[in-house]
Scaffold this active site. Structure first.
Site, PDB file in Angstrom:
ATOM      1  N   SER A  87       0.818  -1.225   0.000  1.00 22.84           N
ATOM      2  CA  SER A  87       0.000   0.000   0.000  1.00 22.84           C
ATOM      3  C   SER A  87       0.847   1.268   0.000  1.00 22.84           C
ATOM      4  O   SER A  87       0.325   2.368  -0.125  1.00 22.84           O
ATOM      5  CB  SER A  87      -0.926  -0.002   1.212  1.00 22.84           C
ATOM      6  OG  SER A  87      -0.161   0.087   2.400  1.00 22.84           O
ATOM      7  N   ASN A  88       2.176   1.138   0.188  1.00 28.48           N
ATOM      8  CA  ASN A  88       3.063   2.311   0.118  1.00 28.48           C
ATOM      9  C   ASN A  88       3.308   2.749  -1.322  1.00 28.48           C
ATOM     10  O   ASN A  88       3.614   3.907  -1.597  1.00 28.48           O
ATOM     11  CB  ASN A  88       4.443   1.999   0.719  1.00 28.48           C
ATOM     12  CG  ASN A  88       4.415   1.618   2.184  1.00 28.48           C
ATOM     13  OD1 ASN A  88       5.281   0.894   2.643  1.00 28.48           O
ATOM     14  ND2 ASN A  88       3.436   2.091   2.943  1.00 28.48           N
ATOM     15  N   LEU A  89       3.213   1.798  -2.256  1.00 29.40           N
ATOM     16  CA  LEU A  89       3.744   2.028  -3.605  1.00 29.40           C
ATOM     17  C   LEU A  89       2.923   3.038  -4.400  1.00 29.40           C
ATOM     18  O   LEU A  89       3.406   3.587  -5.388  1.00 29.40           O
ATOM     19  CB  LEU A  89       3.837   0.696  -4.371  1.00 29.40           C
ATOM     20  CG  LEU A  89       4.698  -0.377  -3.677  1.00 29.40           C
ATOM     21  CD1 LEU A  89       4.737  -1.648  -4.509  1.00 29.40           C
ATOM     22  CD2 LEU A  89       6.110   0.120  -3.410  1.00 29.40           C
ATOM     23  N   GLN A  90       1.694   3.315  -3.968  1.00 28.63           N
ATOM     24  CA  GLN A  90       0.835   4.292  -4.638  1.00 28.63           C
ATOM     25  C   GLN A  90       1.420   5.700  -4.572  1.00 28.63           C
ATOM     26  O   GLN A  90       1.066   6.569  -5.349  1.00 28.63           O
ATOM     27  CB  GLN A  90      -0.560   4.189  -3.976  1.00 28.63           C
ATOM     28  CG  GLN A  90      -1.501   5.347  -4.154  1.00 28.63           C
ATOM     29  CD  GLN A  90      -1.576   6.212  -2.907  1.00 28.63           C
ATOM     30  OE1 GLN A  90      -0.694   6.183  -2.059  1.00 28.63           O
ATOM     31  NE2 GLN A  90      -2.653   6.996  -2.801  1.00 28.63           N
ATOM     32  N   ARG A  91       2.330   5.956  -3.641  1.00 26.25           N
ATOM     33  CA  ARG A  91       2.895   7.313  -3.498  1.00 26.25           C
ATOM     34  C   ARG A  91       4.375   7.327  -3.131  1.00 26.25           C
ATOM     35  O   ARG A  91       5.039   8.338  -3.329  1.00 26.25           O
ATOM     36  CB  ARG A  91       2.114   8.104  -2.435  1.00 26.25           C
ATOM     37  CG  ARG A  91       2.246   7.508  -1.050  1.00 26.25           C
ATOM     38  CD  ARG A  91       1.165   7.941  -0.092  1.00 26.25           C
ATOM     39  NE  ARG A  91       1.331   7.232   1.187  1.00 26.25           N
ATOM     40  CZ  ARG A  91       0.987   5.973   1.390  1.00 26.25           C
ATOM     41  NH1 ARG A  91       0.445   5.260   0.426  1.00 26.25           N
ATOM     42  NH2 ARG A  91       1.180   5.393   2.557  1.00 26.25           N
ATOM     43  N   LYS A 130      12.692  -0.227   4.267  1.00 27.63           N
ATOM     44  CA  LYS A 130      12.615   0.953   3.399  1.00 27.63           C
ATOM     45  C   LYS A 130      13.984   1.597   3.209  1.00 27.63           C
ATOM     46  O   LYS A 130      14.288   2.123   2.132  1.00 27.63           O
ATOM     47  CB  LYS A 130      11.658   1.983   3.998  1.00 27.63           C
ATOM     48  CG  LYS A 130      10.203   1.630   3.856  1.00 27.63           C
ATOM     49  CD  LYS A 130       9.343   2.798   4.299  1.00 27.63           C
ATOM     50  CE  LYS A 130       7.867   2.476   4.107  1.00 27.63           C
ATOM     51  NZ  LYS A 130       7.009   3.585   4.561  1.00 27.63           N
ATOM     52  N   ASP A 179       5.009  11.555   9.439  1.00 27.40           N
ATOM     53  CA  ASP A 179       3.562  11.624   9.286  1.00 27.40           C
ATOM     54  C   ASP A 179       2.835  11.581  10.623  1.00 27.40           C
ATOM     55  O   ASP A 179       1.677  11.223  10.676  1.00 27.40           O
ATOM     56  CB  ASP A 179       3.080  10.459   8.407  1.00 27.40           C
ATOM     57  CG  ASP A 179       3.480   9.120   9.003  1.00 27.40           C
ATOM     58  OD1 ASP A 179       4.152   9.111  10.048  1.00 27.40           O
ATOM     59  OD2 ASP A 179       3.101   8.083   8.426  1.00 27.40           O
ATOM     60  N   ASN A 180       3.521  11.915  11.709  1.00 27.69           N
ATOM     61  CA  ASN A 180       2.799  11.919  12.989  1.00 27.69           C
ATOM     62  C   ASN A 180       3.265  13.087  13.840  1.00 27.69           C
ATOM     63  O   ASN A 180       4.377  13.603  13.664  1.00 27.69           O
ATOM     64  CB  ASN A 180       2.981  10.587  13.729  1.00 27.69           C
ATOM     65  CG  ASN A 180       4.410  10.388  14.186  1.00 27.69           C
ATOM     66  OD1 ASN A 180       4.804  10.882  15.225  1.00 27.69           O
ATOM     67  ND2 ASN A 180       5.212   9.691  13.381  1.00 27.69           N
ATOM     68  N   CYS A 214      -3.036   9.523   7.216  1.00 23.53           N
ATOM     69  CA  CYS A 214      -3.254   9.218   5.807  1.00 23.53           C
ATOM     70  C   CYS A 214      -3.825   7.809   5.661  1.00 23.53           C
ATOM     71  O   CYS A 214      -4.600   7.534   4.737  1.00 23.53           O
ATOM     72  CB  CYS A 214      -1.956   9.342   5.020  1.00 23.53           C
ATOM     73  SG  CYS A 214      -1.408  11.046   4.805  1.00 23.53           S
ATOM     74  N   CYS A 232     -11.143  27.505  20.480  1.00 25.26           N
ATOM     75  CA  CYS A 232      -9.882  27.659  19.754  1.00 25.26           C
ATOM     76  C   CYS A 232      -9.882  26.665  18.600  1.00 25.26           C
ATOM     77  O   CYS A 232     -10.940  26.332  18.066  1.00 25.26           O
ATOM     78  CB  CYS A 232      -8.676  27.500  20.683  1.00 25.26           C
ATOM     79  SG  CYS A 232      -8.477  25.848  21.370  1.00 25.26           S
TER      80      CYS A 232
END
Ligand SMILES: [Zn+2]
Length: 380
Positions: free
Chosen positions: A73-77, A90, A134-135, A192, A338
């Site tokens: 599922s990483n390969l899409q981006r 990786k 991403d966090n 994401c 806020c």
């Protein structure tokens, strides 16, 4: 700065010909890139274009931080990885691709999860840090480590069809904490993985980060210091917000309270204290619809109002609440609001200390208002 090499080899002169033609780069600029050391945090969607363009451009040393394995599922981006790399680290997959792109680049592989025990030592060895994480916990960690180590932090983030980028350099402008003083409560901002991301989006934002890192190494151009670039792929529009340094920033302000790295998981995972004096966005909408004597007091910063505002709210930024409490109508119910409900909780406590009794905190802030009541209010 370290010593810049004095000349390029014949093969480097051939490889970087299109840079050498640019008067703004030329051989002196290319030698600066060769002497440059950039740390790319994360070998994912943003890290892919970042590392590939920095390697292709001839940045001499690239540090890479990642501890994950490649998933289908990483390969899409995450275009640095290929199908054959599924199930492998990786870092190894990225390193193989980068060596093929440019064997002149020295790669330093850090197969660790960046945390408070190792971040300063790793970040301290580089000229520029490019954050492709991403966090929120890692983002605050990278920010604080960059401020403490005096390194520019080239920031990017992506979700669904939207991305943002900036350069946080505390010596010249605001840091991430100046702009985002509080992390969102856990579970409020989807990842994401939960909300999805357009595959090409990190290509745009990561390429902007690579551009900024290269400009910082070259020492030329107008970088994103003090500016937050917002990109909406669906509308195909860029917007820009001016960011100001916060003198009260706990890490880069005048009297910093964060002088060493903290526990970022607990910093980002801590819920605000439970308090009976809360109101949900839906309840607030009901109170307003019934014409109850309710006044919304928005304690966000002015730039945030440019993005999204409550209709009819009073605006007093949190930092001005103590001085301006007297302006607030003490006989009405004040709903403090806020972005996501944490700064407004602080405002509520300050006002309670001043004798105000009719106080409610809007749970989830304007973000909840957008999600639950009025989707026309932009989220950020
Ligand atoms: Zn700051």
């Amino acid at each position: 700065m370290k010593t810049v090499p004095s000349h390029l080899s014949l093969s480097e002169l051939r490889r970087y010909g299109r840079h050498l033609t640019l008067p703004e780069v030329g051989e002196p600029g290319q030698l600066r890139l060769k002497a440059g050391r950039v740390l790319v945090v994360g070998a994912g969607g943003l890290g892919s274009p970042l590392a590939m363009y920095l390697a292709a451009a001839g940045v001499g040393t690239l540090g890479l931080v990642d501890f994950d394995a490649v998933e289908e599922s990483n390969l899409q981006r995450q275009i640095v990885h290929g199908t054959a790399a599924i199930g492998t680290p990786k870092l190894a997959s990225m390193a193989a691709r980068l060596r093929d792109i440019n064997p002149n680049v020295t790669l330093e592989l850090h197969a660790v999860r960046l945390d408070r025990t190792n971040a300063l030592a790793i970040i301290g060895g580089y000229d520029v840090v490019a954050d492709g994480t991403d966090n929120f916990a890692t983002r605050y960690l990278v920010n604080d480590a960059c401020v403490l180590a005096g390194k520019p932090n080239v920031y990017g983030s992506i979700l669904r069809f939207e991305g943002q980028a900036s350069v946080f350099d505390a010596a010249r402008g605001p840091c991430y904490r100046c702009v985002f003083p509080e992390p969102p409560p856990p579970g409020i901002v989807p990842s994401c993985a939960e909300a999805g991301v357009l595959g090409v989006l990190p290509g745009v934002i990561g390429s902007i980060q690579a551009t900024e890192a290269i400009k910082i190494l070259l020492g030329s151009g107008d970088t994103l210091v003090g500016r937050l670039l917002l990109y909406d792929a669906m509308e195909m529009r860029f917007r820009e917000l001016t960011l100001k340094k916060n003198p009260g920033c706990p890490v880069c302000g005048d009297n910093p309270t964060i002088r060493e790295l903290i526990d970022y998981e607990s910093f980002c995972g801590t819920q605000p204290a439970a308090d009976a004096a809360t109101v949900s966005a839906r309840e607030l909408a009901g109170l307003l619809a019934r014409g109850e004597d309710v006044v919304i007091v928005d304690v966000r910063e002015p730039f945030e109002l440019e993005i999204a505002a409550f209709p009819g709210a009073l605006h007093v930024p949190l930092g001005q609440i103590p001085a301006r409490a007297g302006e607030l109508p003490a006989t009405s119910t004040l709903v403090l609001a806020c972005h996501r409900g944490q700064r407004s909780q602080k405002a509520l406590e300050i006002l309670r200390g001043r004798g105000f009794t009719r106080l409610r905190n809007l749970t989830g802030g304007i973000d909840a208002w957008s999600r639950e009541v009025d989707p026309a209010v932009p989220r950020y």
